[in-house]
Design a protein around this motif. Structure first.
Motif, PDB file in Angstrom:
ATOM      1  N   GLY A  20     -21.818  32.097   5.096  1.00 59.18           N
ATOM      2  CA  GLY A  20     -21.169  31.005   4.387  1.00 59.18           C
ATOM      3  C   GLY A  20     -21.441  31.090   2.889  1.00 59.18           C
ATOM      4  O   GLY A  20     -22.594  31.151   2.470  1.00 59.18           O
ATOM      5  N   ARG A  21     -20.370  31.088   2.105  1.00 57.09           N
ATOM      6  CA  ARG A  21     -20.495  31.028   0.649  1.00 57.09           C
ATOM      7  C   ARG A  21     -20.534  29.565   0.232  1.00 57.09           C
ATOM      8  O   ARG A  21     -19.538  28.849   0.376  1.00 57.09           O
ATOM      9  CB  ARG A  21     -19.322  31.739  -0.031  1.00 57.09           C
ATOM     10  N   ARG A  22     -21.652  29.112  -0.268  1.00 57.39           N
ATOM     11  CA  ARG A  22     -21.826  27.704  -0.587  1.00 57.39           C
ATOM     12  C   ARG A  22     -20.994  27.286  -1.796  1.00 57.39           C
ATOM     13  O   ARG A  22     -21.050  27.914  -2.846  1.00 57.39           O
ATOM     14  CB  ARG A  22     -23.309  27.415  -0.840  1.00 57.39           C
ATOM     15  N   ARG A  23     -20.231  26.205  -1.608  1.00 62.43           N
ATOM     16  CA  ARG A  23     -19.435  25.600  -2.676  1.00 62.43           C
ATOM     17  C   ARG A  23     -19.962  24.184  -2.913  1.00 62.43           C
ATOM     18  O   ARG A  23     -19.762  23.296  -2.091  1.00 62.43           O
ATOM     19  CB  ARG A  23     -17.966  25.555  -2.276  1.00 62.43           C
ATOM     20  N   PRO A  24     -20.691  23.967  -3.998  1.00 59.18           N
ATOM     21  CA  PRO A  24     -21.363  22.674  -4.221  1.00 59.18           C
ATOM     22  C   PRO A  24     -20.403  21.502  -4.255  1.00 59.18           C
ATOM     23  O   PRO A  24     -19.319  21.575  -4.831  1.00 59.18           O
ATOM     24  CB  PRO A  24     -22.049  22.864  -5.582  1.00 59.18           C
ATOM     25  N   ALA A  76     -29.097  24.482 -11.173  1.00 56.18           N
ATOM     26  CA  ALA A  76     -28.636  25.624 -11.966  1.00 56.18           C
ATOM     27  C   ALA A  76     -29.552  26.829 -11.813  1.00 56.18           C
ATOM     28  O   ALA A  76     -29.089  27.974 -11.721  1.00 56.18           O
ATOM     29  CB  ALA A  76     -28.528  25.226 -13.433  1.00 56.18           C
ATOM     30  N   HIS A  77     -30.875  26.611 -11.776  1.00 59.41           N
ATOM     31  CA  HIS A  77     -31.794  27.750 -11.687  1.00 59.41           C
ATOM     32  C   HIS A  77     -31.666  28.456 -10.341  1.00 59.41           C
ATOM     33  O   HIS A  77     -31.752  29.686 -10.264  1.00 59.41           O
ATOM     34  CB  HIS A  77     -33.236  27.303 -11.924  1.00 59.41           C
ATOM     35  N   ALA A  78     -31.425  27.673  -9.270  1.00 59.78           N
ATOM     36  CA  ALA A  78     -31.262  28.280  -7.956  1.00 59.78           C
ATOM     37  C   ALA A  78     -29.957  29.057  -7.875  1.00 59.78           C
ATOM     38  O   ALA A  78     -29.888  30.146  -7.290  1.00 59.78           O
ATOM     39  CB  ALA A  78     -31.301  27.204  -6.879  1.00 59.78           C
ATOM     40  N   ARG A  79     -28.911  28.514  -8.481  1.00 59.89           N
ATOM     41  CA  ARG A  79     -27.614  29.189  -8.473  1.00 59.89           C
ATOM     42  C   ARG A  79     -27.676  30.496  -9.260  1.00 59.89           C
ATOM     43  O   ARG A  79     -27.113  31.520  -8.849  1.00 59.89           O
ATOM     44  CB  ARG A  79     -26.549  28.266  -9.062  1.00 59.89           C
ATOM     45  N   ALA A  80     -28.388  30.470 -10.394  1.00 56.33           N
ATOM     46  CA  ALA A  80     -28.521  31.677 -11.219  1.00 56.33           C
ATOM     47  C   ALA A  80     -29.286  32.759 -10.468  1.00 56.33           C
ATOM     48  O   ALA A  80     -28.920  33.938 -10.498  1.00 56.33           O
ATOM     49  CB  ALA A  80     -29.223  31.333 -12.529  1.00 56.33           C
ATOM     50  N   THR A 128     -25.957  47.958  -1.587  1.00 57.16           N
ATOM     51  CA  THR A 128     -25.230  48.176  -0.337  1.00 57.16           C
ATOM     52  C   THR A 128     -23.731  48.373  -0.496  1.00 57.16           C
ATOM     53  O   THR A 128     -23.077  48.854   0.425  1.00 57.16           O
ATOM     54  CB  THR A 128     -25.436  46.981   0.612  1.00 57.16           C
ATOM     55  N   GLY A 129     -23.175  47.950  -1.632  1.00 57.51           N
ATOM     56  CA  GLY A 129     -21.732  47.995  -1.813  1.00 57.51           C
ATOM     57  C   GLY A 129     -21.016  46.757  -1.303  1.00 57.51           C
ATOM     58  O   GLY A 129     -19.804  46.616  -1.501  1.00 57.51           O
ATOM     59  N   LEU A 130     -21.738  45.845  -0.653  1.00 63.63           N
ATOM     60  CA  LEU A 130     -21.117  44.612  -0.156  1.00 63.63           C
ATOM     61  C   LEU A 130     -20.787  43.689  -1.315  1.00 63.63           C
ATOM     62  O   LEU A 130     -21.645  43.389  -2.141  1.00 63.63           O
ATOM     63  CB  LEU A 130     -22.062  43.884   0.806  1.00 63.63           C
ATOM     64  N   ARG A 131     -19.556  43.211  -1.363  1.00 64.72           N
ATOM     65  CA  ARG A 131     -19.122  42.334  -2.444  1.00 64.72           C
ATOM     66  C   ARG A 131     -19.243  40.873  -2.003  1.00 64.72           C
ATOM     67  O   ARG A 131     -18.250  40.178  -1.782  1.00 64.72           O
ATOM     68  CB  ARG A 131     -17.694  42.685  -2.862  1.00 64.72           C
ATOM     69  N   LEU A 132     -20.479  40.433  -1.870  1.00 67.05           N
ATOM     70  CA  LEU A 132     -20.763  39.060  -1.474  1.00 67.05           C
ATOM     71  C   LEU A 132     -21.084  38.225  -2.705  1.00 67.05           C
ATOM     72  O   LEU A 132     -21.560  38.747  -3.716  1.00 67.05           O
ATOM     73  CB  LEU A 132     -21.936  39.016  -0.503  1.00 67.05           C
ATOM     74  N   HIS A 133     -20.850  36.921  -2.591  1.00 66.54           N
ATOM     75  CA  HIS A 133     -21.112  36.007  -3.698  1.00 66.54           C
ATOM     76  C   HIS A 133     -22.342  35.129  -3.454  1.00 66.54           C
ATOM     77  O   HIS A 133     -22.823  34.478  -4.368  1.00 66.54           O
ATOM     78  CB  HIS A 133     -19.907  35.095  -3.932  1.00 66.54           C
ATOM     79  N   ASP A 134     -22.820  35.102  -2.219  1.00 63.91           N
ATOM     80  CA  ASP A 134     -23.894  34.179  -1.865  1.00 63.91           C
ATOM     81  C   ASP A 134     -24.748  34.788  -0.759  1.00 63.91           C
ATOM     82  O   ASP A 134     -24.261  35.608   0.030  1.00 63.91           O
ATOM     83  CB  ASP A 134     -23.290  32.846  -1.396  1.00 63.91           C
ATOM     84  N   LEU A 135     -26.001  34.378  -0.716  1.00 65.12           N
ATOM     85  CA  LEU A 135     -26.909  34.813   0.339  1.00 65.12           C
ATOM     86  C   LEU A 135     -27.422  33.592   1.095  1.00 65.12           C
ATOM     87  O   LEU A 135     -28.591  33.489   1.436  1.00 65.12           O
ATOM     88  CB  LEU A 135     -28.078  35.603  -0.269  1.00 65.12           C
TER      89      LEU A 135
END
Length: 227
Positions: free
Chosen positions: A102-106, A114-118, A131-138
């Protein structure tokens, strides 16, 4: 459904009320002092005790205790809605993906500091290079098959566990997908990313995972083959 828990009594009723019908909720108590284990039992969850402190320790204890073919993970702080996992499970069940994140959308300014997002963004970029994976969130919301997850041999028991799962899945040739999910202000204070210090510790744990060399013999993919 694995729910790592440390003093989440304020959030448990909301979270457990949203467990999809027919799913088994496994609340892994990681040393709560606010009555969370007893409350979880009263609300119908299976409670597992993990003495070793750490997000990864709690998650892995839940994975080990699970018996279903497909296992989901979700924070127990009311920041994520378990019902959002329904399409994740369908995608895994139908063989369209091996690990769904899941890519988190606040939703609201206070949902994701902000510090956690950065820190999360920096790690996503490092993961892409590794890895080459184009993910936006962990993020913690995810679904995969239990036996292949166990075969990955996950060893981190701290904040690096979610990242190690993705790295080792990528090394094993898994199909990893990502979908947007709402991210709500959590109930209570975060134990990991609520402060700069906690965020720094999490980034340090995850950076150590990224420095690990690829496994010489990848774990089998959920389809039963190796790349």
């Amino acid at each position: 459904m694995v729910l790592p828990c440390l003093d989440e009594a304020a959030a448990l009723p909301w979270v457990l009320a949203r467990i999809p019908r027919g799913w088994r909720a496994i609340v892994v108590d990681n040393g709560s002092t606010d009555g969370s284990p007893d409350l979880a039992r009263e609300l119908g969850a299976t409670v597992v005790r993990e003495e070793r402190r750490g997000f990864g320790a709690a998650c892995h204890a839940g994975l080990t205790a699970a018996t279903a073919d497909i296992v989901c993970f979700c924070d127990c702080d009311a920041s994520l809605d378990p019902t959002d996992l329904l399409p994740f499970v369908r995608e895994v069940h139908e063989g369209e993906a091996d690990l769904v994140l899941g890519r988190r959308r606040p939703r609201g300014r206070d949902a994701w500091p902000a510090h956690a997002r950065a820190g999360n963004l920096a790690l996503a970029r490092m993961l892409r290079r590794r890895t080459g994976l184009r993910l936006h969130d962990l993020g913690p919301l995810r679904a995969a098959r239990r036996e292949p997850l166990l075969a990955l041999g996950l060893s981190d028991r701290r904040s690096g566990y979610p990242l190690q799962m993705v790295v080792r899945a990528a090394d094993a040739g898994w199909r990893v997908t990502e979908h947007d999910v709402p991210y709500l202000p959590r109930a209570g204070a975060s134990k990991v990313t609520g402060t700069w210090r906690g965020t720094w510790q999490a980034v340090r744990d995850m950076s150590r995972v990224l420095a690990e060399p690829p496994a010489p013999t990848p774990a089998p993919t959920p389809g039963g083959t190796t790349p």
